[in-house]
Design an enzyme around this catalytic site. Structure first.
Site, short mmCIF file in Angstrom:
data_model
loop_
_atom_site.label_atom_id
_atom_site.label_comp_id
_atom_site.label_asym_id
_atom_site.label_seq_id
_atom_site.Cartn_x
_atom_site.Cartn_y
_atom_site.Cartn_z
N LYS A 1 33.60 53.77 42.18
CA LYS A 1 34.01 53.55 40.79
C LYS A 1 33.39 52.21 40.35
O LYS A 1 33.86 51.14 40.70
CB LYS A 1 35.55 53.51 40.73
CG LYS A 1 36.13 53.52 39.32
CD LYS A 1 36.11 52.17 38.73
CE LYS A 1 36.63 51.92 37.39
NZ LYS A 1 35.59 51.45 36.47
N GLU B 1 36.94 41.68 48.68
CA GLU B 1 35.96 40.60 48.53
C GLU B 1 36.23 39.99 47.16
O GLU B 1 35.88 40.56 46.14
CB GLU B 1 34.56 41.21 48.65
CG GLU B 1 33.54 40.24 49.16
CD GLU B 1 32.82 39.57 48.01
OE1 GLU B 1 33.33 38.51 47.58
OE2 GLU B 1 31.83 40.11 47.54
N CYS C 1 30.07 35.35 43.04
CA CYS C 1 31.29 34.79 43.64
C CYS C 1 30.98 33.75 44.71
O CYS C 1 31.86 33.01 45.12
CB CYS C 1 32.20 35.89 44.15
SG CYS C 1 31.40 36.94 45.34
N GLU D 1 37.32 29.23 38.87
CA GLU D 1 35.93 29.70 39.03
C GLU D 1 35.31 29.90 37.63
O GLU D 1 35.78 30.73 36.85
CB GLU D 1 35.98 31.03 39.80
CG GLU D 1 34.65 31.54 40.25
CD GLU D 1 34.79 32.85 41.05
OE1 GLU D 1 35.80 33.57 40.90
OE2 GLU D 1 33.87 33.17 41.82
C1 SIN Z 1 28.99 38.57 44.84
O1 SIN Z 1 28.83 37.72 43.98
O2 SIN Z 1 30.03 39.24 44.88
C2 SIN Z 1 27.96 38.91 45.89
C3 SIN Z 1 26.85 37.97 46.01
C4 SIN Z 1 25.95 38.27 47.18
O3 SIN Z 1 26.06 39.30 47.84
O4 SIN Z 1 25.13 37.43 47.44
#
Ligand code: SIN
Length: 480
Positions: free
Chosen positions: A176, A251, A285, A382
């Protein structure tokens, strides 16, 4: 418009393309123009995908590791053979510069290559037995049907990290994708069709996340849920999934510190910070959210870093030489603006950027702030945008304390040439990922994931495969 073959405005469910009913508009963030629509599907269609996945599971898990590995390899090849077209599709729906988009396609492909090879190495154990007439055998088996929910910032790679591991382990998967970037996800349906993946092994469904997530959680045929996205959503999803005893991989968000010690190689640290902070316009992230620089090198670092950032070319990602595309939407721009306003109102100074780009829309100037303090929002929230706040510290202990002063624990980075310090800091940082003299840490062969509020589980590497496997212990008796 990118190559039509990969541009599908229908969902890929149970090996069939499904359209009709209400639709969701998808826009190009660089132009604000509509690219097309995708179906607005809900629980009924999710059930259909789950039923198909559940039905094909016995056949899929029975395939040899070689066969599953070969099919993963075919997905790798299909992605690489069509890297340019898929990269363009990604840029058009997400905004990142074409070179980065093509890089993401290659990054995504590398997970299928890696996990396709790793499928052949799902070893068990024979454990020394406590009895002379019995043997203890440990095997690993696929967990079953997987529901996956992925974000817009890496539309091709985030699916790859999950789907490649699931398929290699023997699990069917239902993907999804985020509604901002569904086409890169639907392209996997085209590839699945092309390489002859059995129907139901991989489905892609578009629609409202809460409805589809609820079906993933409540449907007993789904055994695992994997999610990449924000911490609040991840927490809600985890607690719902846990009510039904589903395995989860989460994650989630980060607040990455990027520490530069006085003894660092300055040029290397500046280059690393630019790459780490401005990759994907800071919408990553693992992006540096706080740049902590030791007092002795602070001014020199600030000057060199700001000069590099100032020279970055902003524009439509399809244009040559563009290094930063638009932000994904207006809400992203509003957050970036709010962080800058908060910081400057409390004493931070803008070294470069600081406002919306003259191109309009959701383009924003790459920004550097100095004299940033822990009382400012950028230190705890963030930003997920192209803002680099520079904090100053005096001692190693202070840097470690500042770096760990967050509920997040995904990625962290530091630059030093002192070997003793490298080990001390590496051991003291409360993070799942650490870049030592490196600003880009992503690779399919290493475990990607966080501690604390940044989630649980790992993606990529041999550990990433374990997340899709259950352990079974058999005691075999009556041998004598
Ligand atoms: C992400 O920002 O979730 C992943 C970044 C990455 O795999 O380098």
């Amino acid at each position: 418009m990118p190559e039509r073959r990969f541009f599908r405005e229908e969902c890929y469910i149970a090996g069939e393309w499904l359209g009709g009913g209400s639709v969701i508009d998808v826009n190009n963030p660089a132009t604000g123009e509509s690219i097309g629509t995708v179906p607005n599907l809900g629980r009924a269609e999710t059930q259909r995908a789950i039923d198909a996945a559940h039905a094909v599971f016995p056949e899929w898990r029975e395939r040899s590791a070689d066969e599953r590995g070969d099919l993963c390899r075919k997905i790798f090849e299909a992605l690489m053979d069509n890297q340019a077209a898929l990269g363009e599709l990604l840029t058009v729906e997400m905004g990142k510069p074409l070179a980065e988009a093509k890089g993401e396609v290659a990054y995504a492909a590398s997970f299928f290559k890696w996990f396709g090879e790793e499928a052949r190495r799902v070893y068990g154990d024979i454990v020394p037995s406590s009895w002379a007439d019995k043997r203890i055998v440990v095997t690993k088996q696929p967990v079953g049907v997987v529901g996956s929910i992925t974000p817009w910032n890496f539309p091709t790679a985030m699916i790859a990290r999950k789907a490649a591991a699931a398929l290699a382990a023997g699990c069917p998967i239902i993907c999804k994708p985020a509604l901002q970037t569904p086409y890169s996800a639907l392209a996997y349906g085209v590839i699945a069709d092309d390489i002859g993946l059995p129907k139901g092994v991989l489905s892609v469904i578009t629609g409202p996340a809460p409805e589809i997530a609820d079906e993933f959680c409540e449907n007993p045929k789904v055994r695992k849920i994997t999610f990449t996205g924000s911490t609040p959503v991840g927490k809600t999803l985890s607690s719902n999934a846990l009510r039904y005893m589903k395995r989860v991989s989460m994650e989630l968000g980060g607040n990455a510190p990027f520490i530069v010690f006085d003894d660092a190689d300055l040029d290397r640290a500046v280059d690393g910070a630019v790459a780490c902070k401005y990759r994907n316009s800071g919408q990553t992230c693992v992006s540096a959210n706080r740049i902590l620089v030791q007092a002795g090198i602070y001014d020199a670092f600030a000057e060199k870093f700001a000069a590099k950032v100032k020279s970055m070319k902003v524009g439509n990602g399809l244009e040559d030489g563009v290094e930063q595309g638009p932000l994904i939407d207006e809400a992203a721009v509003a957050k970036v603006e709010a962080h800058i306003t908060d910081a400057t109102s409390k004493g931070a100074e803008i070294l470069t950027g600081g406002k919306r780009h003259e191109l309009g829309g959701t383009f924003f100037e790459p920004t550097v702030l100095r004299d940033v303090a822990s009382t400012m929002r950028v230190s705890c929230d963030e930003t997920f945008g192209p803002v680099a706040p520079l904090f100053k510290f005096e001692t190693e202990e202070e840097a470690i304390r500042m770096a760990n002063d967050t509920e997040y624990g995904l990625a962290s980075y530091f630059y030093t040439r002192d070997l003793g310090r490298a080990w001390r800091v590496m051991e003291a940082l409360e993070y799942g990922i650490i870049g030592v003299n490196e600003g880009i840490i992503s690779t399919p062969v290493a475990p990607f994931g966080g501690v604390k509020d940044s989630g649980q589980g790992r993606e990529g590497s041999k550990y990433g495969l374990e997340d899709y496997l259950d352990i079974k212990y058999a005691l075999v008796g009556g041998l004598r």
